[in-house]
Write a protein that holds these residues in place. Structure first.
Motif, PDB file in Angstrom:
ATOM      1  N   GLU A 107       0.835  -1.213   0.000  1.00 15.06           N
ATOM      2  CA  GLU A 107       0.000   0.000   0.000  1.00 15.06           C
ATOM      3  C   GLU A 107       0.869   1.263   0.000  1.00 15.06           C
ATOM      4  O   GLU A 107       0.635   2.188  -0.780  1.00 15.06           O
ATOM      5  CB  GLU A 107      -0.912  -0.022   1.223  1.00 15.06           C
ATOM      6  CG  GLU A 107      -1.855   1.159   1.323  1.00 15.06           C
ATOM      7  CD  GLU A 107      -2.706   1.094   2.579  1.00 15.06           C
ATOM      8  OE1 GLU A 107      -2.889   2.152   3.204  1.00 15.06           O
ATOM      9  OE2 GLU A 107      -3.169  -0.009   2.924  1.00 15.06           O
ATOM     10  N   GLN A 108       1.878   1.297   0.850  1.00 14.02           N
ATOM     11  CA  GLN A 108       2.735   2.483   0.923  1.00 14.02           C
ATOM     12  C   GLN A 108       3.620   2.620  -0.314  1.00 14.02           C
ATOM     13  O   GLN A 108       3.859   3.733  -0.788  1.00 14.02           O
ATOM     14  CB  GLN A 108       3.581   2.459   2.193  1.00 14.02           C
ATOM     15  CG  GLN A 108       2.726   2.716   3.427  1.00 14.02           C
ATOM     16  CD  GLN A 108       3.559   3.089   4.633  1.00 14.02           C
ATOM     17  OE1 GLN A 108       4.597   3.718   4.514  1.00 14.02           O
ATOM     18  NE2 GLN A 108       3.088   2.705   5.805  1.00 14.02           N
ATOM     19  N   TYR A 126       2.646   6.573  -6.975  1.00 16.60           N
ATOM     20  CA  TYR A 126       1.621   7.380  -7.636  1.00 16.60           C
ATOM     21  C   TYR A 126       1.535   8.803  -7.079  1.00 16.60           C
ATOM     22  O   TYR A 126       0.618   9.550  -7.408  1.00 16.60           O
ATOM     23  CB  TYR A 126       0.266   6.672  -7.564  1.00 16.60           C
ATOM     24  CG  TYR A 126       0.263   5.388  -8.365  1.00 16.60           C
ATOM     25  CD1 TYR A 126       0.389   5.414  -9.746  1.00 16.60           C
ATOM     26  CD2 TYR A 126       0.169   4.142  -7.748  1.00 16.60           C
ATOM     27  CE1 TYR A 126       0.413   4.228 -10.496  1.00 16.60           C
ATOM     28  CE2 TYR A 126       0.187   2.969  -8.478  1.00 16.60           C
ATOM     29  CZ  TYR A 126       0.312   3.023  -9.859  1.00 16.60           C
ATOM     30  OH  TYR A 126       0.330   1.865 -10.592  1.00 16.60           O
ATOM     31  N   GLY A 127       2.494   9.212  -6.236  1.00 12.89           N
ATOM     32  CA  GLY A 127       2.567  10.581  -5.751  1.00 12.89           C
ATOM     33  C   GLY A 127       1.578  10.930  -4.661  1.00 12.89           C
ATOM     34  O   GLY A 127       1.383  12.105  -4.351  1.00 12.89           O
ATOM     35  N   GLU A 128       0.960   9.953  -4.045  1.00 11.00           N
ATOM     36  CA  GLU A 128      -0.007  10.194  -2.976  1.00 11.00           C
ATOM     37  C   GLU A 128       0.680  10.338  -1.622  1.00 11.00           C
ATOM     38  O   GLU A 128       0.050  10.707  -0.636  1.00 11.00           O
ATOM     39  CB  GLU A 128      -1.014   9.032  -2.916  1.00 11.00           C
ATOM     40  CG  GLU A 128      -1.788   8.836  -4.203  1.00 11.00           C
ATOM     41  CD  GLU A 128      -2.490   7.490  -4.279  1.00 11.00           C
ATOM     42  OE1 GLU A 128      -2.374   6.681  -3.335  1.00 11.00           O
ATOM     43  OE2 GLU A 128      -3.140   7.243  -5.309  1.00 11.00           O
ATOM     44  N   GLN A 129       1.962  10.035  -1.568  1.00 14.03           N
ATOM     45  CA  GLN A 129       2.739  10.066  -0.331  1.00 14.03           C
ATOM     46  C   GLN A 129       4.164  10.448  -0.711  1.00 14.03           C
ATOM     47  O   GLN A 129       4.632  10.124  -1.794  1.00 14.03           O
ATOM     48  CB  GLN A 129       2.697   8.668   0.304  1.00 14.03           C
ATOM     49  CG  GLN A 129       3.488   8.511   1.567  1.00 14.03           C
ATOM     50  CD  GLN A 129       3.339   7.084   2.138  1.00 14.03           C
ATOM     51  OE1 GLN A 129       2.276   6.486   2.076  1.00 14.03           O
ATOM     52  NE2 GLN A 129       4.425   6.573   2.692  1.00 14.03           N
ATOM     53  N   ASP A 130       4.856  11.157   0.177  1.00 14.91           N
ATOM     54  CA  ASP A 130       6.250  11.509  -0.080  1.00 14.91           C
ATOM     55  C   ASP A 130       7.072  10.245  -0.256  1.00 14.91           C
ATOM     56  O   ASP A 130       6.871   9.256   0.452  1.00 14.91           O
ATOM     57  CB  ASP A 130       6.828  12.335   1.075  1.00 14.91           C
ATOM     58  CG  ASP A 130       6.240  13.737   1.131  1.00 14.91           C
ATOM     59  OD1 ASP A 130       5.713  14.201   0.104  1.00 14.91           O
ATOM     60  OD2 ASP A 130       6.313  14.368   2.207  1.00 14.91           O
ATOM     61  N   LYS A 131       8.022  10.311  -1.201  1.00 17.99           N
ATOM     62  CA  LYS A 131       8.878   9.151  -1.446  1.00 17.99           C
ATOM     63  C   LYS A 131       9.879   8.993  -0.317  1.00 17.99           C
ATOM     64  O   LYS A 131      10.307   9.962   0.292  1.00 17.99           O
ATOM     65  CB  LYS A 131       9.596   9.292  -2.781  1.00 17.99           C
ATOM     66  CG  LYS A 131       8.646   9.200  -3.938  1.00 17.99           C
ATOM     67  CD  LYS A 131       9.350   9.099  -5.250  1.00 17.99           C
ATOM     68  CE  LYS A 131       8.280   8.968  -6.334  1.00 17.99           C
ATOM     69  NZ  LYS A 131       8.769   8.448  -7.554  1.00 17.99           N
ATOM     70  N   ARG A 182       2.851   1.716  -3.340  1.00 15.11           N
ATOM     71  CA  ARG A 182       1.967   2.261  -4.390  1.00 15.11           C
ATOM     72  C   ARG A 182       1.692   3.745  -4.160  1.00 15.11           C
ATOM     73  O   ARG A 182       1.719   4.537  -5.107  1.00 15.11           O
ATOM     74  CB  ARG A 182       0.646   1.488  -4.426  1.00 15.11           C
ATOM     75  CG  ARG A 182       0.741   0.161  -5.092  1.00 15.11           C
ATOM     76  CD  ARG A 182      -0.649  -0.452  -5.349  1.00 15.11           C
ATOM     77  NE  ARG A 182      -0.504  -1.677  -6.092  1.00 15.11           N
ATOM     78  CZ  ARG A 182      -0.442  -2.886  -5.529  1.00 15.11           C
ATOM     79  NH1 ARG A 182      -0.532  -3.016  -4.214  1.00 15.11           N
ATOM     80  NH2 ARG A 182      -0.290  -3.964  -6.271  1.00 15.11           N
ATOM     81  N   ALA A 183       1.432   4.116  -2.920  1.00 16.03           N
ATOM     82  CA  ALA A 183       1.154   5.523  -2.613  1.00 16.03           C
ATOM     83  C   ALA A 183       2.342   6.407  -2.988  1.00 16.03           C
ATOM     84  O   ALA A 183       2.169   7.493  -3.545  1.00 16.03           O
ATOM     85  CB  ALA A 183       0.802   5.685  -1.132  1.00 16.03           C
TER      86      ALA A 183
END
Length: 165
Positions: free
Chosen positions: A117-118, A124-129, A120-121
């Motif tokens: 989940e993390q 896809y730019g939904e969470q800081d790398k 993927r996030a």
């Protein structure tokens, strides 16, 4: 470290895997973390390992008395007990690999079973790398790779932070 020959049920592939102990093997098997590197089958178990090794020049023969005095003694080949240079090199190689993994994980965050989940996030730019590590089923790891998400299997198992105490 201990090495086992493992075999998948689906295709019958036999492969080698290293574990910290027999208990580590049992724990990973119980949690479904073992998979065939060739086909991804998670139905994996220990393969039969041949206990006999071909004779080498540095082996010796011992006479082992039989149970009954009337029968002649049986000859048994034994392997040398001291670690040879190849074993020492292998041990050094494994330790170097373990040290490299430890250094890579120093800046990484344990996310446990939330890894997919993390990852993927982040992808896809939904969470800081950032650098993360955790647990994922082999099929899920394959799905991440097919999505173009860069993941890599660690060579050695990682003890979750909560289990270290």
């Amino acid at each position: 470290m201990i090495v086992f020959d493992l075999k998948c049920e689906g295709q019958g592939h036999v492969f080698e895997a290293w574990f910290g102990s027999s208990a580590d093997y049992a724990d990973q098997k119980e949690r479904g973390l073992l998979a065939c590197p060739l086909c991804g089958d998670t139905r994996v178990g220990k393969a039969l390992m041949a206990p006999a090794v071909a004779a080498k020049g540095n082996q010796r023969r011992e006479i082992v008395p039989s149970q009954q005095q009337q029968q002649p003694a049986a000859e048994v080949e034994t392997a040398p007990v001291a670690a040879g240079p190849d074993e020492a090199k292998m041990r050094a190689l494994v330790e170097a690999l373990a040290d490299a993994q430890k250094k890579v994980l120093e800046g990484s965050t344990w996310v446990g079973r939330g890894f997919a989940e993390q990852a993927r996030a982040m992808h896809y730019g939904e969470q800081d790398k950032g650098s993360i590590h955790g647990e994922v089923a082999p099929a899920e790891a394959k799905a991440l790779a097919e999505e173009g998400i860069n993941v890599a299997q660690l060579p050695f198992p990682v003890i979750p932070p909560e289990a270290k105490n």
